[in-house]
Design a protein around this motif. Structure first.
Motif, PDB file in Angstrom:
ATOM      1  N   VAL A 237       0.848  -1.190   0.000  1.00 38.89           N
ATOM      2  CA  VAL A 237       0.000   0.000   0.000  1.00 38.89           C
ATOM      3  C   VAL A 237       0.883   1.239   0.000  1.00 38.89           C
ATOM      4  CG1 VAL A 237      -1.851  -1.177   1.262  1.00 38.89           C
ATOM      5  CG2 VAL A 237      -0.145   0.160   2.525  1.00 38.89           C
ATOM      6  N   ALA A 238       0.323   2.334  -0.435  1.00 38.07           N
ATOM      7  CA  ALA A 238       0.954   3.644  -0.310  1.00 38.07           C
ATOM      8  C   ALA A 238      -0.028   4.545   0.420  1.00 38.07           C
ATOM      9  CB  ALA A 238       1.293   4.218  -1.682  1.00 38.07           C
ATOM     10  N   GLU A 435       1.220  19.970   6.177  1.00 38.48           N
ATOM     11  CA  GLU A 435       1.604  19.485   4.852  1.00 38.48           C
ATOM     12  C   GLU A 435       1.259  18.007   4.711  1.00 38.48           C
ATOM     13  OE1 GLU A 435       5.672  18.759   2.184  1.00 38.48           O
ATOM     14  OE2 GLU A 435       5.783  19.573   4.220  1.00 38.48           O
ATOM     15  N   VAL A 436       0.650  17.658   3.584  1.00 37.76           N
ATOM     16  CA  VAL A 436       0.348  16.256   3.285  1.00 37.76           C
ATOM     17  C   VAL A 436       1.532  15.649   2.541  1.00 37.76           C
ATOM     18  CG1 VAL A 436      -1.183  14.653   2.086  1.00 37.76           C
ATOM     19  CG2 VAL A 436      -2.133  16.689   3.177  1.00 37.76           C
ATOM     20  N   LYS A 437       2.051  14.553   3.046  1.00 38.02           N
ATOM     21  CA  LYS A 437       3.164  13.855   2.411  1.00 38.02           C
ATOM     22  C   LYS A 437       2.687  12.492   1.920  1.00 38.02           C
ATOM     23  CE  LYS A 437       6.337  16.040   5.703  1.00 38.02           C
ATOM     24  NZ  LYS A 437       7.340  15.792   6.770  1.00 38.02           N
ATOM     25  N   ARG A 438       3.507  11.863   1.085  1.00 38.80           N
ATOM     26  CA  ARG A 438       3.117  10.557   0.531  1.00 38.80           C
ATOM     27  C   ARG A 438       4.305   9.609   0.580  1.00 38.80           C
ATOM     28  NH1 ARG A 438      -0.543   8.750  -4.467  1.00 38.80           N
ATOM     29  NH2 ARG A 438       0.341   6.687  -4.817  1.00 38.80           N
ATOM     30  N   THR A 439       3.992   8.346   0.899  1.00 39.28           N
ATOM     31  CA  THR A 439       5.023   7.313   0.907  1.00 39.28           C
ATOM     32  C   THR A 439       5.015   6.570  -0.416  1.00 39.28           C
ATOM     33  OG1 THR A 439       3.597   5.519   1.702  1.00 39.28           O
ATOM     34  CG2 THR A 439       4.577   6.965   3.364  1.00 39.28           C
ATOM     35  N   GLY A 440       6.071   5.805  -0.647  1.00 36.84           N
ATOM     36  CA  GLY A 440       6.042   4.836  -1.722  1.00 36.84           C
ATOM     37  C   GLY A 440       5.286   3.589  -1.265  1.00 36.84           C
ATOM     38  N   LEU A 441       5.193   2.611  -2.134  1.00 34.65           N
ATOM     39  CA  LEU A 441       4.532   1.360  -1.771  1.00 34.65           C
ATOM     40  C   LEU A 441       5.366   0.630  -0.714  1.00 34.65           C
ATOM     41  CD1 LEU A 441       3.455   0.194  -5.321  1.00 34.65           C
ATOM     42  CD2 LEU A 441       1.890   0.793  -3.462  1.00 34.65           C
ATOM     43  N   PHE A 442       4.688   0.031   0.273  1.00 35.77           N
ATOM     44  CA  PHE A 442       5.382  -0.757   1.292  1.00 35.77           C
ATOM     45  C   PHE A 442       4.511  -1.942   1.686  1.00 35.77           C
ATOM     46  CE2 PHE A 442       3.101   2.632   3.478  1.00 35.77           C
ATOM     47  CZ  PHE A 442       2.409   1.970   4.478  1.00 35.77           C
ATOM     48  N   ALA A 443       5.150  -2.969   2.247  1.00 42.01           N
ATOM     49  CA  ALA A 443       4.456  -4.201   2.625  1.00 42.01           C
ATOM     50  C   ALA A 443       4.156  -4.199   4.120  1.00 42.01           C
ATOM     51  CB  ALA A 443       5.307  -5.410   2.254  1.00 42.01           C
ATOM     52  N   ARG A 444       3.521  -5.269   4.584  1.00 42.42           N
ATOM     53  CA  ARG A 444       3.142  -5.371   5.990  1.00 42.42           C
ATOM     54  C   ARG A 444       4.348  -5.416   6.918  1.00 42.42           C
ATOM     55  NH1 ARG A 444      -2.175  -7.194   7.151  1.00 42.42           N
ATOM     56  NH2 ARG A 444      -3.382  -7.647   5.269  1.00 42.42           N
ATOM     57  N   ASP A 445       5.437  -6.012   6.462  1.00 34.01           N
ATOM     58  CA  ASP A 445       6.551  -6.250   7.370  1.00 34.01           C
ATOM     59  C   ASP A 445       7.779  -5.397   7.087  1.00 34.01           C
ATOM     60  OD1 ASP A 445       7.239  -7.386   5.000  1.00 34.01           O
ATOM     61  OD2 ASP A 445       7.823  -9.325   5.810  1.00 34.01           O
TER      62      ASP A 445
END
Length: 646
Positions: A237-238, A435-445
């Motif tokens: 998810v991101a 400020e709204v920031k955004r992550t890259g895709l990451f997994a559960r662990d």
């Protein structure tokens, strides 16, 4: 037709059915027919019913409690293993069940204590509190530290006392069972003989078999198809997120003198140290069901002890050891240690704080446990710090409080705005100036940046965020540091195309082939050794020599799996060889042969060493017996585990 219905709906059977419906509604409520209960527990524990289907104990372990404990276990294991920690393996259902089983054991012990009516007296709870390191400063109990600890927990004194009492009650019986662990001199001798045993061992370190022929494309594709879980990219998810860090917020840096003096006056009690009273007592217990005559008889006995304690030259500690019914303090001469106001309430506190001189004895005070004869064993005078002495401290606290206020106000405004529209984060962030920031895709662990924090990943993969795309609640990631996130992209788990992982598939298939070939080679040689062939001939056949390892002990500096196998094998008898096989690596095995076993020599041990070793054996047995008690206890309860919610 209507008359037929009317005839059928009257009579004793209809009234019986109607009565059962009324009783059911009285117990469970009519809403239970229209609002089915949604189960959210990870495990449910039920005790036997006291009467038919009523009166049974039921406790649930909520999912959030299990998740918190599992995350704690994960962090502890990560710290222990370091770079060797395998997060994917730790996520296996076996690891989750181990954590859940520990929680179930705790609940079962608590339920058994409640069922059996085990209670802990105030004096014992107070003594336990004073031993807790979190409430100590320089090794001594601190009332200020205790108050800070309660504030951090958001609990009152009474609530925390009740929690500690319940925990102590649940540990009472296992503790008593463990206390029965004993070790005899004969067992100590047997242990020493076994622990100091020596073995002569021969070892053949087998070579890794030759690499197999390069696998064909068909073989690679077949391996890929049958091991798809190895080549599946996990769900990712991101998120968009806003972060509030109290340490970066702008707050005033100067405070005027009048404000500081006003704050000092308002909090003057903080800078006044009350006298510390150390108490000793003699308890004359009174049964809970005692009648007035028994209560009065106990009071008269307590009064007689008080009179005796007031006589010139009286030894209060000796009187307590001989007469007190409080097993927790009797051996210490009734000593309870330093007691702050509020630890004991009611008549006990009134009696103690009514004493002004060291050695003074109060008239008996009544509590639910019985009558207490209380002596003021020591009295440390209080003190007061002036404004000038604490000015710097007050200023620092004021500025920290202002930072907390600004942080709290900003967080509250953000959350209130999100509640009005929990489907979008940007409007709420804009309204409060974040400020709204955004992550890259990451997994559960695993993740990077803010997603490296387990709390953030856990919130992102919750159904409310991942599936329903709701903005999360505030996620605390540190003191005065929170994150609110909104899942904006979900990439489902998917099998990685074969061409992208072809080389990894090739390496995995070759490694598996080598592992199987190594095990097959070792197994064949093991069978020949068991049939009587010499180790020298077997070693020669594989181009190796026999390594001799004389006088091995359980502490020898060898790989653990090798030592385990060497001491697992039985001693050689007659012509029957004592041989075994051990895996030293993924594609590396060894043959082990025990040629001689010599029992350990006990030798001369001083009494202190023997006592220490005997105590270690007793403690080991105590742990085993306490665990056996818990297992037996669990058989009395019905445990339902919701593995789909783990």
């Amino acid at each position: 037709m209507l008359q037929t219905i009317r005839d059928k709906s009257s009579g004793w059977m209809a009234f019986t059915i109607l009565g059962l419906v009324i009783i059911t509604m009285a117990f469970f409520g009519v809403e239970s027919y229209f609002s089915p209960k949604i189960e959210t527990y990870s495990a449910k524990i039920e005790g036997p019913a006291k009467f038919w289907i009523w009166g049974k104990q039921v406790r649930e372990i909520p999912q959030d409690r299990f998740q918190r404990r599992f995350e704690q276990a994960r962090q502890a294991e990560r710290s222990r293993q370091g770079d060797a920690f395998d997060s994917a393996r730790f996520e296996a259902i076996q690891s989750k069940r181990e954590v859940l089983d520990r929680l179930i054991d705790e609940e079962v012990l608590a339920m058994a204590a409640e069922r059996d009516g085990i209670t802990i007296g105030e004096a014992e709870v107070a003594a336990e509190l004073k031993q807790m390191e979190e409430f100590q400063v320089n090794g001594q109990y601190s009332a200020d530290q205790y108050r800070l600890g309660l504030a951090a927990r958001g609990m009152t004194h009474g609530q925390f006392m009740a929690t500690v009492a319940a925990d102590m009650a649940s540990r009472t019986v296992p503790g008593e069972v463990a206390a029965t662990g004993l070790a005899t001199d004969a067992e100590l001798e047997a242990y020493l003989v076994l622990a100091r045993q020596e073995r002569d061992v021969e070892l053949i370190d087998l070579p890794t078999p030759a690499a197999p022929e390069a696998p064909t494309d068909e073989a690679l594709k077949a391996w890929y198809d049958s091991h798809g879980d190895r080549y599946t990219k996990p769900e990712q998810v991101a998120v968009e997120y806003v972060e509030i860090d109290g340490a970066t917020l702008e707050v005033p840096t100067v405070v005027d003198e009048q404000t500081l003096r006003q704050r000092y006056d308002e909090q003057r009690r903080r800078y006044v140290t009350e006298p510390v009273r150390t108490a000793a007592h003699i308890l004359v217990s009174v049964p809970a069901d005692a009648d007035e005559a028994e209560v009065e008889a106990a009071r008269e006995r307590a009064q007689a002890l008080a009179d005796q304690a007031r006589e010139p030259g009286a030894d209060f500690a000796a009187l307590a050891r001989e007469n007190s019914d409080d097993v927790g303090s009797r051996a210490d001469g009734g000593m309870l240690g330093p007691i702050e106001a509020g630890v004991f309430e009611g008549p006990f506190q009134d009696a103690l704080f009514g004493l002004d001189e060291v050695g003074q004895v109060a008239d008996p005070a009544r509590t639910p446990e019985g009558w207490h004869v209380i002596q003021l064993a020591d009295l440390e005078p209080g003190s007061e710090r002036s404004f000038d002495e604490v000015r710097g401290e007050i200023e620092a606290e004021y500025l920290a409080t202002e930072r907390d206020r600004v942080y709290s106000d900003l967080g509250n405004r953000l959350i209130e705005r999100i509640y009005r529209d929990p489907t979008a984060l940007a409007p709420a962030a804009k309204e409060v100036g974040l400020e709204v920031k955004r992550t890259g895709l990451f997994a559960r662990d695993a993740g990077e940046g803010i997603a490296a924090m387990a709390e953030v990943r856990q919130a992102a993969f919750a159904d409310a965020q991942r599936v329903d795309r709701q903005v999360s609640d505030a996620v605390e990631i540190g003191p005065n540091h929170l994150v609110v996130l909104h899942v904006v992209e979900v990439e489902p788990a998917a099998l990685i195309p074969f061409e992208e992982v072809r080389e990894q598939v090739r390496a995995d298939l070759v490694a598996d082939s080598l592992s199987k070939a190594s095990e097959k080679q070792a197994q064949a040689l093991l069978e020949r050794a068991r049939a009587g062939e010499s180790f020298a001939d077997l070693a020669s056949d594989v181009g190796r020599t026999v390594a001799e390892l004389p006088a091995l002990t359980r502490q020898s500096p060898l790989p653990p799996m090798l030592l385990e196998e060497a001491f697992r094998l039985s001693a050689p008898t007659g012509d029957a060889p004592s041989v075994g096989m051990v895996r030293l690596g993924a594609d590396r095995h060894a043959l082990v042969r025990v040629t001689a076993v010599r029992e350990g020599e006990v030798g001369e041990l001083d009494d202190a060493t023997r006592d220490a070793l005997r105590q270690q054996l007793a403690q080991a047995r105590a742990v085993v017996e306490a665990e056996a008690y818990v297992r037996a206890l669990r058989r009395q309860y019905t445990v339902t585990v919701a593995e789909d919610r783990l």
